[in-house]
Design an enzyme around this catalytic site. Structure first.
Site, PDB file in Angstrom:
ATOM      1  CD  GLU A 255      -2.933  -1.039   0.665  1.00  0.00           C
ATOM      2  OE1 GLU A 255      -2.972   0.179  -0.318  1.00  0.00           O
ATOM      3  OE2 GLU A 255      -3.351  -2.023   0.340  1.00  0.00           O
ATOM      4  CB  CYS A 289      -1.944   6.885   1.046  1.00  0.00           C
ATOM      5  SG  CYS A 289      -3.126   6.564   2.229  1.00  0.00           S
ATOM      6  CD  GLU A 464      -3.597  -3.103   4.007  1.00  0.00           C
ATOM      7  OE1 GLU A 464      -4.004  -1.924   3.826  1.00  0.00           O
ATOM      8  OE2 GLU A 464      -2.848  -4.226   3.978  1.00  0.00           O
TER       9      GLU A 464
END
Ligand code: NAP
Length: 486
Positions: A255, A289, A464
């Protein structure tokens, strides 16, 4: 610094390995970015302690993966309940070490806990298959725990990035060795304490704290016992860990960084678009992010959008995240504030106009940066190409749908993107045209435990959360059972 915790025993300064709190021979300082105060001196461990944690995880795994899924589920559920029962203390610890405003920390604790709850439920639903074949054989597919999982996590979500990995790993029957960011180990250690109180057996959840990330990372990737590496952090470190993982052919989930565009078309509800851009841009002081990184606005509404956005950003209240009145906290470190300022200076020196902010708030402390809006920005500037990770909104202009999609895709990243339009056809076309793992249409609050979170291109691999999130922690094994005819 004394935090007003209801349960001060949640504040740990030792690492957690094989069910023991481990001191080591050195410590490192964890500071409050809002005040510079020392919060704790935490065990500074390296490769040898990491190896101990891996060994413990390998041993604990054997009985854990053999336990009925319902028992694993119940223990995870207990962990979830304890996290939620201690939400306020965990939020205080998080704000103190990371800086984000208290309301956001409370939100992250609930968000992080939701992954434990979700995967407690999913633990019972890891189904296999029976594949139809000939009369004398049966082809069966079973799903098994991948083994020991190494989880390396960043400072911007000190709790949720851990639970998003530990939840599915434990649900699947794996054991985890967690290496939290050196800026924010206290949230990780508090989670380990609660896992222990929940009755999760020793050795299954290990937290190795330390400042030598390279040595800890190398020990994790070199080990043949570690069968999976799950990493959340920057793209350069992710690439390095991918290379290191190749030697033992580990399963990997990455990620990584983002460069999220928000595309505002001229048919959008302007107030809704401004509110969405503001919420996503300034969350966690711009340090997520999936924060809006580039604001792309259609030419005909460019000036109107800027006027409303600047007015709204100017109302943000910059300060210590522990104060309820604060809506924008400090950056995680003085270095981050300097990096953000360098990026603003790069834009200004190439012709950008500062419509708001554009400087540090030195009167508050060295980690504070004012909410900033830049106009007259171009695609060759760093604010277009790089992840800003600060409270800076560069506002770009586009003419039509095709140009907007091209600008959005003009990056090596592909994590989150946002579109504001009231045209249903355009919403579909642009959603399908952008190269991003996640698209929010007229919505920026897109994440939760029930959706698959993850990126395309250099933003990573794997997902996820959601029903897909367990896949990264299981192996698919095929069994052919022959000789069935009498
Ligand atoms: P980072 O510098 O890559 O650090 C992340 C973690 O990796 C930290 O625990 C760090 O340890 C460790 N690390 C650093 N160098 C290492 C090495 N050579 N070997 C092993 N581990 C190493 O990233 P960050 O600045 O903490 O986090 C911000 C980044 O994370 C941004 O790019 C953001 O976009 C990304 N992120 C992505 C997602 C997502 O889901 N895609 C979510 C959140 C954040 P130390 O702290 O000890 O250096």
């Amino acid at each position: 610094m004394n935090l007003p915790l209801k349960d001060p025993t949640l504040l740990k300064n030792r690492a957690f390995i094989d069910g023991e709190w481990v001191a080591g021979s050195a410590t490192f300082s964890v500071l409050n970015p809002a005040t510079g105060e020392l919060l704790a001196s935490v065990a500074d461990l390296g490769a040898s302690h990491t190896e101990l944690a891996i060994t413990a995880a390998g041993l604990a795994l054997r009985s854990w993966r053999a336990r009925p899924a319902k028992e694993r589920s119940q223990l995870l559920r207990r962990w979830y309940d304890l996290i939620m029962a201690n939400q306020e203390d965990l939020a205080l610890i998080m704000t103190a070490e990371q800086g984000k405003v208290l309301a956001e920390s409370r939100g992250e604790i609930a968000y992080g806990a939701s992954f434990i709850e979700w995967f407690a439920e999913e633990a019972k639903r890891i189904y296999g298959d029976v594949i139809p074949g000939s009369a004398d054989r049966r082809q069966i597919v079973v799903k098994q725990a991948v083994g020991v999982v190494a989880a390396i996590t960043p400072w911007n979500f000190p709790s949720a990035m851990i639970t998003r990995k530990a939840g599915p790993a434990l649900a699947a029957g794996c054991a985890v060795v967690i290496k939290p960011a050196a800026e924010t180990p206290l949230s990780a250690l508090a989670l380990a304490e609660l896992a222990d109180r929940a009755g999760i057996p020793r050795g299954l959840v290990n937290v190795v704290t330390g400042t030598d990330a390279r040595a800890i990372g190398q020990a994790l990737t070199d080990s043949p016992v570690v069968r999976k590496l799950t990493f959340t952090g920057s793209t350069p470190v992710g690439k390095q860990l991918l290379q290191q993982s190749a030697a033992t052919v580990k399963k990997v989930s990455m990620e990584l960084g983002g460069n999220a565009p928000i595309i505002v078309f001229d048919d959008a509800d302007l107030d809704q678009a401004v509110a969405g851009a503001l919420e996503s841009k300034y969350r966690n002081a711009g340090q997520t992010c999936i924060c809006v990184n580039r604001v792309l606005v259609q030419d005909s509404i460019y000036d109107a959008f800027i006027a409303k956005f600047v007015a709204a950003a100017a109302r943000l209240s910059l300060g210590d995240g522990l104060l309820e009145s604060t809506t924008l906290g400090p950056l995680v470190s003085a270095r981050s504030a300097n990096d953000v300022h360098d990026m603003v200076q790069d834009a200004v020196s190439s012709g950008a106009t500062v419509a708001l902010g554009g400087e540090r708030a030195e009167e508050l402390g060295e980690c504070f940066y004012r909410p900033t809006v830049l106009t007259d920005v171009t695609q060759d500037m760093r604010v277009f190409r790089e992840e800003i990770f600060g409270p800076v909104a560069p506002i770009f202009r586009f003419q039509d749908e095709a140009e907007a999609i091209d600008m959005a895709n003009d990056t090596e990243f592909g994590l989150a993107s946002y579109i504001y339009t009231r045209d249903i056809g355009r919403a579909w076309r642009v959603s399908e045209g952008v190269e991003y793992g996640m698209v929010g249409v007229n919505e920026v609050a897109i994440t939760s435990e029930i959706i698959p979170f993850g990126g395309m291109k250099e933003s990573g691999m794997g997902r996820e959360g959601s029903k897909y999130g367990i896949d990264d922690y299981i192996e698919t094994k095929y069994i052919c059972m022959g000789g069935l005819q009498a």
